[in-house]
Design a protein around this motif. Structure first.
Motif, PDB file in Angstrom:
ATOM      1  N   ARG A 196       0.950  -1.181   0.098  1.00 15.85           N
ATOM      2  CA  ARG A 196       0.063  -0.045  -0.016  1.00 15.85           C
ATOM      3  C   ARG A 196       0.728   1.151  -0.019  1.00 15.85           C
ATOM      4  O   ARG A 196       2.136   1.227   0.890  1.00 15.85           O
ATOM      5  N   LEU A 197       0.500   2.195  -1.228  1.00 18.74           N
ATOM      6  CA  LEU A 197       1.380   3.343  -0.980  1.00 18.74           C
ATOM      7  C   LEU A 197       0.677   4.282  -0.501  1.00 18.74           C
ATOM      8  O   LEU A 197      -0.553   4.660  -0.872  1.00 18.74           O
ATOM      9  N   LEU A 198       1.014   5.526   0.599  1.00 19.79           N
ATOM     10  CA  LEU A 198       0.596   6.571   0.792  1.00 19.79           C
ATOM     11  C   LEU A 198       0.387   7.531  -0.226  1.00 19.79           C
ATOM     12  O   LEU A 198      -0.485   8.259  -0.142  1.00 19.79           O
ATOM     13  N   GLY A 199       1.378   7.783  -1.177  1.00 19.82           N
ATOM     14  CA  GLY A 199       1.221   8.631  -2.317  1.00 19.82           C
ATOM     15  C   GLY A 199       2.318   8.234  -3.260  1.00 19.82           C
ATOM     16  O   GLY A 199       3.176   7.525  -2.893  1.00 19.82           O
ATOM     17  N   GLN A 200       2.080   9.067  -4.503  1.00 22.00           N
ATOM     18  CA  GLN A 200       3.187   8.848  -5.405  1.00 22.00           C
ATOM     19  C   GLN A 200       3.612  10.406  -6.086  1.00 22.00           C
ATOM     20  O   GLN A 200       2.578  11.297  -5.933  1.00 22.00           O
ATOM     21  N   LEU A 201       4.690  10.727  -6.168  1.00 25.30           N
ATOM     22  CA  LEU A 201       5.367  12.014  -6.249  1.00 25.30           C
ATOM     23  C   LEU A 201       6.090  11.754  -7.486  1.00 25.30           C
ATOM     24  O   LEU A 201       7.248  11.031  -7.859  1.00 25.30           O
ATOM     25  N   LEU A 202       5.500  12.147  -8.743  1.00 31.41           N
ATOM     26  CA  LEU A 202       6.031  12.059 -10.057  1.00 31.41           C
ATOM     27  C   LEU A 202       6.334  13.499 -10.681  1.00 31.41           C
ATOM     28  O   LEU A 202       5.603  14.433 -11.075  1.00 31.41           O
ATOM     29  N   GLN A 203       7.714  13.549 -11.013  1.00 32.59           N
ATOM     30  CA  GLN A 203       8.210  14.847 -11.450  1.00 32.59           C
ATOM     31  C   GLN A 203       8.630  14.570 -13.110  1.00 32.59           C
ATOM     32  O   GLN A 203       9.292  13.903 -13.249  1.00 32.59           O
ATOM     33  N   CYS A 204       8.068  15.391 -13.840  1.00 39.70           N
ATOM     34  CA  CYS A 204       8.006  15.430 -15.350  1.00 39.70           C
ATOM     35  C   CYS A 204       8.188  14.032 -15.755  1.00 39.70           C
ATOM     36  O   CYS A 204       9.147  13.622 -16.283  1.00 39.70           O
ATOM     37  N   PRO A 205       7.207  13.195 -15.477  1.00 38.55           N
ATOM     38  CA  PRO A 205       7.138  11.836 -15.701  1.00 38.55           C
ATOM     39  C   PRO A 205       7.216  11.516 -17.196  1.00 38.55           C
ATOM     40  O   PRO A 205       6.451  12.076 -18.098  1.00 38.55           O
ATOM     41  N   MET A 206       8.051  10.458 -17.642  1.00 38.56           N
ATOM     42  CA  MET A 206       8.189   9.976 -19.032  1.00 38.56           C
ATOM     43  C   MET A 206       7.084   8.729 -18.788  1.00 38.56           C
ATOM     44  O   MET A 206       7.195   7.532 -18.484  1.00 38.56           O
ATOM     45  N   ILE A 207       6.088   9.049 -19.567  1.00 34.17           N
ATOM     46  CA  ILE A 207       4.852   7.938 -19.409  1.00 34.17           C
ATOM     47  C   ILE A 207       4.282   7.523 -20.809  1.00 34.17           C
ATOM     48  O   ILE A 207       3.359   6.514 -20.671  1.00 34.17           O
ATOM     49  N   ASP A 208       4.707   8.093 -21.917  1.00 27.56           N
ATOM     50  CA  ASP A 208       3.811   7.918 -23.160  1.00 27.56           C
ATOM     51  C   ASP A 208       5.009   7.481 -24.180  1.00 27.56           C
ATOM     52  O   ASP A 208       5.613   8.701 -24.809  1.00 27.56           O
ATOM     53  N   ASP A 209       4.996   6.238 -24.796  1.00 28.36           N
ATOM     54  CA  ASP A 209       5.937   6.074 -25.797  1.00 28.36           C
ATOM     55  C   ASP A 209       5.374   6.328 -27.137  1.00 28.36           C
ATOM     56  O   ASP A 209       5.972   6.501 -28.016  1.00 28.36           O
ATOM     57  N   ARG A 210       4.127   6.874 -27.390  1.00 34.37           N
ATOM     58  CA  ARG A 210       3.460   7.077 -28.865  1.00 34.37           C
ATOM     59  C   ARG A 210       3.952   8.310 -29.278  1.00 34.37           C
ATOM     60  O   ARG A 210       3.909   8.816 -30.507  1.00 34.37           O
ATOM     61  N   ASN A 211       4.578   9.482 -28.468  1.00 35.47           N
ATOM     62  CA  ASN A 211       4.979  10.608 -28.887  1.00 35.47           C
ATOM     63  C   ASN A 211       3.831  11.301 -29.843  1.00 35.47           C
ATOM     64  O   ASN A 211       4.504  12.155 -30.890  1.00 35.47           O
ATOM     65  N   SER A 212       2.576  11.476 -29.531  1.00 36.10           N
ATOM     66  CA  SER A 212       1.643  11.860 -30.112  1.00 36.10           C
ATOM     67  C   SER A 212       1.226  12.963 -29.937  1.00 36.10           C
ATOM     68  O   SER A 212       0.310  13.848 -30.478  1.00 36.10           O
ATOM     69  N   THR A 213       1.737  13.696 -28.653  1.00 36.39           N
ATOM     70  CA  THR A 213       1.196  15.070 -28.053  1.00 36.39           C
ATOM     71  C   THR A 213       1.854  16.216 -28.895  1.00 36.39           C
ATOM     72  O   THR A 213       2.695  15.943 -29.525  1.00 36.39           O
ATOM     73  N   VAL A 214       1.334  17.451 -28.810  1.00 38.99           N
ATOM     74  CA  VAL A 214       2.005  18.723 -29.402  1.00 38.99           C
ATOM     75  C   VAL A 214       3.180  18.735 -28.733  1.00 38.99           C
ATOM     76  O   VAL A 214       4.399  18.954 -29.403  1.00 38.99           O
ATOM     77  N   SER A 215       3.248  18.669 -27.330  1.00 41.95           N
ATOM     78  CA  SER A 215       4.578  18.952 -26.708  1.00 41.95           C
ATOM     79  C   SER A 215       5.584  17.973 -26.979  1.00 41.95           C
ATOM     80  O   SER A 215       6.860  18.363 -27.066  1.00 41.95           O
TER      81      SER A 215
END
Length: 317
Positions: A180-199
């Motif tokens: 069980r995790l109390l929280g997750q802290l994600l800084q500038c996370p790399m989460i999408d392999d599709r590279n389909s967004t504007v940014s």
């Protein structure tokens, strides 16, 4: 397409770092970037009043991995704990890279902090990196008595590639009825392999981690599956369809970086699922600005927001 407008203090730092940042990275340059992204234990610890103890544990599929446990020298009472996954696009870095906040939190909160040497792509492609990270989390949670922390106060933390791995590990913990995790802290996370967004497509050849570097890293992790229909959401968490049941989440990202849009979307979908998520988009910021330009006003604001969220999360009866 117009060039990004960076915060003036960040732009001044960016102009001086040149070949020390992985812009336009291809696999042939990976050995160079690995060499400059792997600090030593001494680089991290310096003269801080903490202990750092290594343990060899079993990773995915019988592979052996290292974890380092960082705690205050006078630590004796079970309290909070932080599990850390380092950045580096899942292709470079080591368990001491970007781990500076662990020293601060160990001293300030008397937290027990664990950082894991997960195996890197392309030598160890998916699912090995995220499975190693989950194995480390399970090991940490199962040794809470020995390590002297409260298993109900365990937070996962990662930035960049480590942020993606933290998000994937959190999904695994939820779906496998794991720790069980109390929280997750994600800084500038790399989460999408599709590279389909504007940014994802806009910031190529500029900043610190650009479109080319991102594509190189994802292809190293996922191989021919990259961008296709068979990618696991544990390896690329933006692929997940159900974000219910996650712990309270902190996400932040630079406004002028590849990961901006996927991070925002992930935060919005957590909120839409009924979860808790605090989101910060730092105007004029490139990837990893808080580590690269720590004396800048923007980095100070970023670190203050991150620490404030963690302090509020840990303040419970």
């Amino acid at each position: 397409m117009s060039q990004p407008v960076y915060d003036p203090q960040l732009a001044a730092v960016l102009a001086t770092i040149g070949d020390f940042v992985p812009t336009g990275m291809t696999l042939d340059r990976l050995p160079y970037f690995r060499a400059i992204s792997s600090p030593t234990r001494e680089d991290l610890l310096r003269d801080h009043p903490v202990d750092c103890v290594d343990h060899r544990i079993m990773g995915f599929d019988g592979g052996e991995i290292l974890v380092s446990v960082i705690s205050r020298r006078d630590h004796h009472q079970a309290g909070p704990a932080i599990y850390f996954l380092h950045g580096g696009g899942m292709v470079m870095g080591n368990r001491f890279a970007g781990a500076g906040p662990l020293i601060d939190w160990a001293i300030r909160h008397d937290a027990v902090c664990v950082t894991v040497e997960y195996r890197l792509a392309p030598e160890h492609p998916a699912p090995i990196p995220v499975e190693d990270c989950y194995a480390g989390l399970v090991w940490m949670a199962s040794h809470s008595v020995e390590l002297k922390f409260d298993p109900e106060r365990l937070v996962i933390f990662g930035g960049s590639g480590g942020g993606g791995l933290a998000a994937g590990t959190t999904l695994m913990a939820r779906d496998r009825n794991g720790p069980r995790l109390l929280g997750q802290l994600l800084q500038c996370p790399m989460i999408d392999d599709r590279n389909s967004t504007v940014s994802a497509s806009r910031y190529d050849g500029v900043g610190v981690w650009d479109t080319t570097s991102n594509k190189t890293a994802w292809q190293a992790v996922l191989g021919e599956d990259c961008g296709g229909a068979n990618v696991s959401p544990y390896s690329a968490p933006a692929r997940v369809t159900d974000l219910a049941g996650l712990p309270p989440t902190f996400i932040d990202v630079g406004a002028c970086e590849v990961f901006r849009d996927e991070a925002i979307d992930y935060a919005v979908r957590i909120l839409a699922s009924g979860g808790q998520c605090e989101l910060h988009v730092w105007g004029g910021a490139f990837h990893g600005f808080y580590d690269i330009a720590p004396q800048s006003d923007l980095a100070r604001a970023c670190v203050s927001a991150r620490n404030s969220w963690l302090e509020r999360l840990l303040r419970w009866d």
